[in-house]
Design a protein around this motif. Structure first.
Motif, PDB file in Angstrom:
ATOM      1  N   UNK A 192       0.997  -1.137  -0.373  1.00  0.00           N
ATOM      2  CA  UNK A 192       0.052  -0.060  -0.115  1.00  0.00           C
ATOM      3  C   UNK A 192       0.331   1.303  -0.387  1.00  0.00           C
ATOM      4  N   UNK A 193       1.013   2.293  -0.913  1.00  0.00           N
ATOM      5  CA  UNK A 193       1.926   3.639  -1.108  1.00  0.00           C
ATOM      6  C   UNK A 193       0.627   4.548  -0.438  1.00  0.00           C
ATOM      7  N   UNK A 194       1.208   5.218   0.547  1.00  0.00           N
ATOM      8  CA  UNK A 194       0.403   6.593   0.567  1.00  0.00           C
ATOM      9  C   UNK A 194       1.212   7.759  -0.078  1.00  0.00           C
ATOM     10  N   UNK A 195      -0.342   8.235  -0.196  1.00  0.00           N
ATOM     11  CA  UNK A 195      -0.137   9.508  -1.027  1.00  0.00           C
ATOM     12  C   UNK A 195      -0.433  10.461  -0.691  1.00  0.00           C
ATOM     13  N   UNK A 196      -0.830  10.845   0.598  1.00  0.00           N
ATOM     14  CA  UNK A 196      -1.269  11.983   1.158  1.00  0.00           C
ATOM     15  C   UNK A 196      -0.926  11.292   2.590  1.00  0.00           C
ATOM     16  N   UNK A 197      -0.986  12.431   2.607  1.00  0.00           N
ATOM     17  CA  UNK A 197      -0.199  12.158   4.971  1.00  0.00           C
ATOM     18  C   UNK A 197      -0.448  13.681   5.603  1.00  0.00           C
ATOM     19  N   UNK A 198      -1.707  13.494   5.652  1.00  0.00           N
ATOM     20  CA  UNK A 198      -2.320  15.457   6.564  1.00  0.00           C
ATOM     21  C   UNK A 198      -1.925  14.762   8.011  1.00  0.00           C
ATOM     22  N   UNK A 199      -2.019  15.904   8.737  1.00  0.00           N
ATOM     23  CA  UNK A 199      -2.065  16.205  10.582  1.00  0.00           C
ATOM     24  C   UNK A 199      -3.087  17.299  10.406  1.00  0.00           C
ATOM     25  N   UNK A 200      -3.679  16.916  11.676  1.00  0.00           N
ATOM     26  CA  UNK A 200      -5.483  17.876  12.684  1.00  0.00           C
ATOM     27  C   UNK A 200      -4.531  17.684  14.155  1.00  0.00           C
ATOM     28  N   UNK A 201      -5.143  18.477  14.884  1.00  0.00           N
ATOM     29  CA  UNK A 201      -5.065  18.895  16.301  1.00  0.00           C
ATOM     30  C   UNK A 201      -6.046  17.938  16.508  1.00  0.00           C
ATOM     31  N   UNK A 202      -5.814  17.551  18.410  1.00  0.00           N
ATOM     32  CA  UNK A 202      -7.172  17.232  18.833  1.00  0.00           C
ATOM     33  C   UNK A 202      -8.505  18.235  19.330  1.00  0.00           C
ATOM     34  N   UNK A 203      -7.085  19.199  19.056  1.00  0.00           N
ATOM     35  CA  UNK A 203      -8.464  20.336  19.840  1.00  0.00           C
ATOM     36  C   UNK A 203      -9.072  21.766  18.651  1.00  0.00           C
ATOM     37  N   UNK A 204      -8.559  20.830  17.673  1.00  0.00           N
ATOM     38  CA  UNK A 204      -9.305  21.997  16.176  1.00  0.00           C
ATOM     39  C   UNK A 204     -10.930  21.717  15.808  1.00  0.00           C
ATOM     40  N   UNK A 205     -11.602  22.606  15.636  1.00  0.00           N
ATOM     41  CA  UNK A 205     -12.938  23.022  15.498  1.00  0.00           C
ATOM     42  C   UNK A 205     -13.383  23.034  14.028  1.00  0.00           C
ATOM     43  N   UNK A 206     -12.562  22.640  13.245  1.00  0.00           N
ATOM     44  CA  UNK A 206     -12.693  22.548  12.155  1.00  0.00           C
ATOM     45  C   UNK A 206     -11.778  21.910  11.441  1.00  0.00           C
ATOM     46  N   UNK A 207     -11.749  20.772  10.176  1.00  0.00           N
ATOM     47  CA  UNK A 207     -10.975  20.174   9.670  1.00  0.00           C
ATOM     48  C   UNK A 207     -10.397  20.111   8.161  1.00  0.00           C
ATOM     49  N   UNK A 208     -11.443  21.110   7.922  1.00  0.00           N
ATOM     50  CA  UNK A 208     -11.582  20.714   6.561  1.00  0.00           C
ATOM     51  C   UNK A 208     -10.179  21.223   5.689  1.00  0.00           C
ATOM     52  N   UNK A 209      -9.693  21.881   5.842  1.00  0.00           N
ATOM     53  CA  UNK A 209      -8.150  22.033   4.993  1.00  0.00           C
ATOM     54  C   UNK A 209      -7.632  21.176   4.947  1.00  0.00           C
ATOM     55  N   UNK A 210      -6.962  19.718   5.576  1.00  0.00           N
ATOM     56  CA  UNK A 210      -6.313  18.950   5.075  1.00  0.00           C
ATOM     57  C   UNK A 210      -6.946  17.731   4.513  1.00  0.00           C
ATOM     58  N   UNK A 211      -8.273  17.677   5.103  1.00  0.00           N
ATOM     59  CA  UNK A 211      -8.878  17.418   3.889  1.00  0.00           C
ATOM     60  C   UNK A 211      -9.355  17.514   2.644  1.00  0.00           C
ATOM     61  N   UNK A 212      -9.567  18.853   2.368  1.00  0.00           N
ATOM     62  CA  UNK A 212      -9.424  19.097   1.238  1.00  0.00           C
ATOM     63  C   UNK A 212      -8.166  19.154   0.206  1.00  0.00           C
ATOM     64  N   UNK A 213      -6.830  18.637   0.904  1.00  0.00           N
ATOM     65  CA  UNK A 213      -5.901  18.508   0.395  1.00  0.00           C
ATOM     66  C   UNK A 213      -6.115  17.115  -0.188  1.00  0.00           C
ATOM     67  N   UNK A 214      -6.354  15.863   1.027  1.00  0.00           N
ATOM     68  CA  UNK A 214      -6.914  14.873   0.468  1.00  0.00           C
ATOM     69  C   UNK A 214      -7.850  14.545  -1.090  1.00  0.00           C
TER      70      UNK A 214
END
Length: 387
Positions: A192-214
């Motif tokens: 399996x190849x990891x083609x996108x690798x993004x992170x977020x903070x457990x306190x983030x109220x919104x995670x759309x930015x890294x999801x948009x990159x994915x």
């Protein structure tokens, strides 16, 4: 102000001033706990506390352990590693406990390991990270299956489904970070190849930015979200808001009915590797774990209506049962003897699975501890998909 919770015989012990009652309190088995009853890991800490309270009450009503009552002293660390360290110091130095249970998550558990080892205090962690028990530390044990085991189980299923290009979105601390690192290390084993690798903070109220990159990354076939507590609920809602229509896997850190309540139907179709407890009645009749998890589920839900049981609640049960059985075999609360008996735990069937510890394995669970589970119509369903 962080609350101090006291259960069982502790209330009487703290209120009494008479010599006879004080002598009785000195004979109590003093078990300390630090849990994330509030904060971002409250989905884990709250049910764990409820379980410990329930089990201590049950044991004391039945005569205690070796004829001694359990005095449970519990602190809420608010999901903060620094507070966890403070409370563990207090449990060791001021409360003079015989053993410590806790660390609802990997960050709070990892923060106290040095203190535990220096104090030579038997300790059972409720955190998921494999780094809690690898390398083996003499006085440190844990009960939940590891992040590495979860990653291995999910990657194996991805391979069986022909999903070879994966995106991973993980928390940047604790369980999520450790799970991320194990996923990255294990992926090549399954082609399996990891083609996108993004992170977020457990306190983030919104995670759309890294999801948009994915979403904009070419070739992504599946997404693995690795986190625990409230953070994955935010991620799950954002996934549906962005109409990210690919297979999504979650970590066992979401194996709680409260997670499903937070996300509504947004998790439908998502899959995860999790323990048997959340699908207790769906286990085959001949599964040796079935009577254990069905009985615990009934006890927990009767006491905590309308709350449903969760995998996290089971961690409290397993830890205290392992501790009390070790104390019985040790014939008392001598710390070194209790530690040795915890390490000798064999053929213990808990909510997490069959436990066989050893000097080189302070977890003792096999690969069968995790089941593949799917969310359907807002509920957990045991999957029969072959690997």
């Amino acid at each position: 102000m962080i609350a101090k919770f006291v259960a069982g015989a502790a209330v009487a012990a703290m209120m009494c001033v008479g010599g006879g009652q004080g002598a009785r309190a000195a004979e109590d088995i003093r078990i300390g706990a630090f849990l994330s009853v509030t904060g971002v890991m409250s989905l884990m800490g709250d049910p764990e506390k409820r379980t410990l309270d329930m089990l201590v009450e049950k044991i004391n009503a039945e005569g205690g352990v070796l004829g001694r009552k359990i005095q449970l002293i519990t602190y809420d660390d608010g999901s903060e590693p620094e507070k966890a360290t403070t409370f563990v110091k207090r449990l060791i130095d001021n409360d003079k406990v015989d053993i410590i249970i806790g660390g609802s998550g990997t960050p709070t558990s990892m923060a106290v390991l040095g203190l535990i080892e220096r104090a030579e205090m038997p300790y059972i962690s409720l955190g998921g990270g494999v780094s809690i028990v690898e390398p083996v530390r003499k006085w440190v044990f844990k009960v939940p299956p590891t992040d590495r085991m979860a990653a291995d189980r999910v990657l194996a299923e991805m391979k069986s489904r022909g999903l070879t290009k994966m995106a991973i979105l993980s928390e940047n601390v604790g369980f999520g970070k450790s799970g991320h690192d194990h996923t990255v290390a294990l992926a090549p084993k399954y082609g399996i190849e990891i083609v996108a690798d993004e992170v977020y903070s457990p306190k983030d109220p919104d995670v759309t930015a890294p999801l948009a990159k994915i979403r904009s990354t070419p070739g992504v076939q599946t997404l693995f979200v690795f986190g625990s507590g409230n953070g994955p609920a935010v991620v799950t809602k954002n996934i549906r808001q962005l109409n990210l229509n690919i297979p999504v896997y979650q970590s066992p850190g979401v194996a709680s009915r409260e997670f499903l309540r937070l996300v509504g139907n947004a998790a439908d179709g998502m899959r995860l590797a999790a323990g048997a407890l959340i699908v207790a009645e769906q286990l085959p009749a001949n599964d040796p774990q079935r009577p254990v998890v069905v009985n615990f589920k009934r006890m927990f839900e009767e006491r905590n209506k309308p709350m449903d049981v969760s995998t996290l609640a089971g961690h409290g049960w397993d830890s205290l049962m392992i501790v009390t059985e070790a104390i019985k075999r040790a014939g008392g609360t001598d710390k070194a003897k209790v530690r040795d008996e915890i390490e000798k735990t064999r053929n213990f069937i808990g909510t997490a699975g069959m436990v066989n510890m050893s000097p080189t394995d302070h977890l003792g669970l096999g690969d069968d501890a995790y089941h593949m589970i799917e969310v359907r119509n807002g509920d957990w369903v045991l999957s029969n998909r072959p690997l």
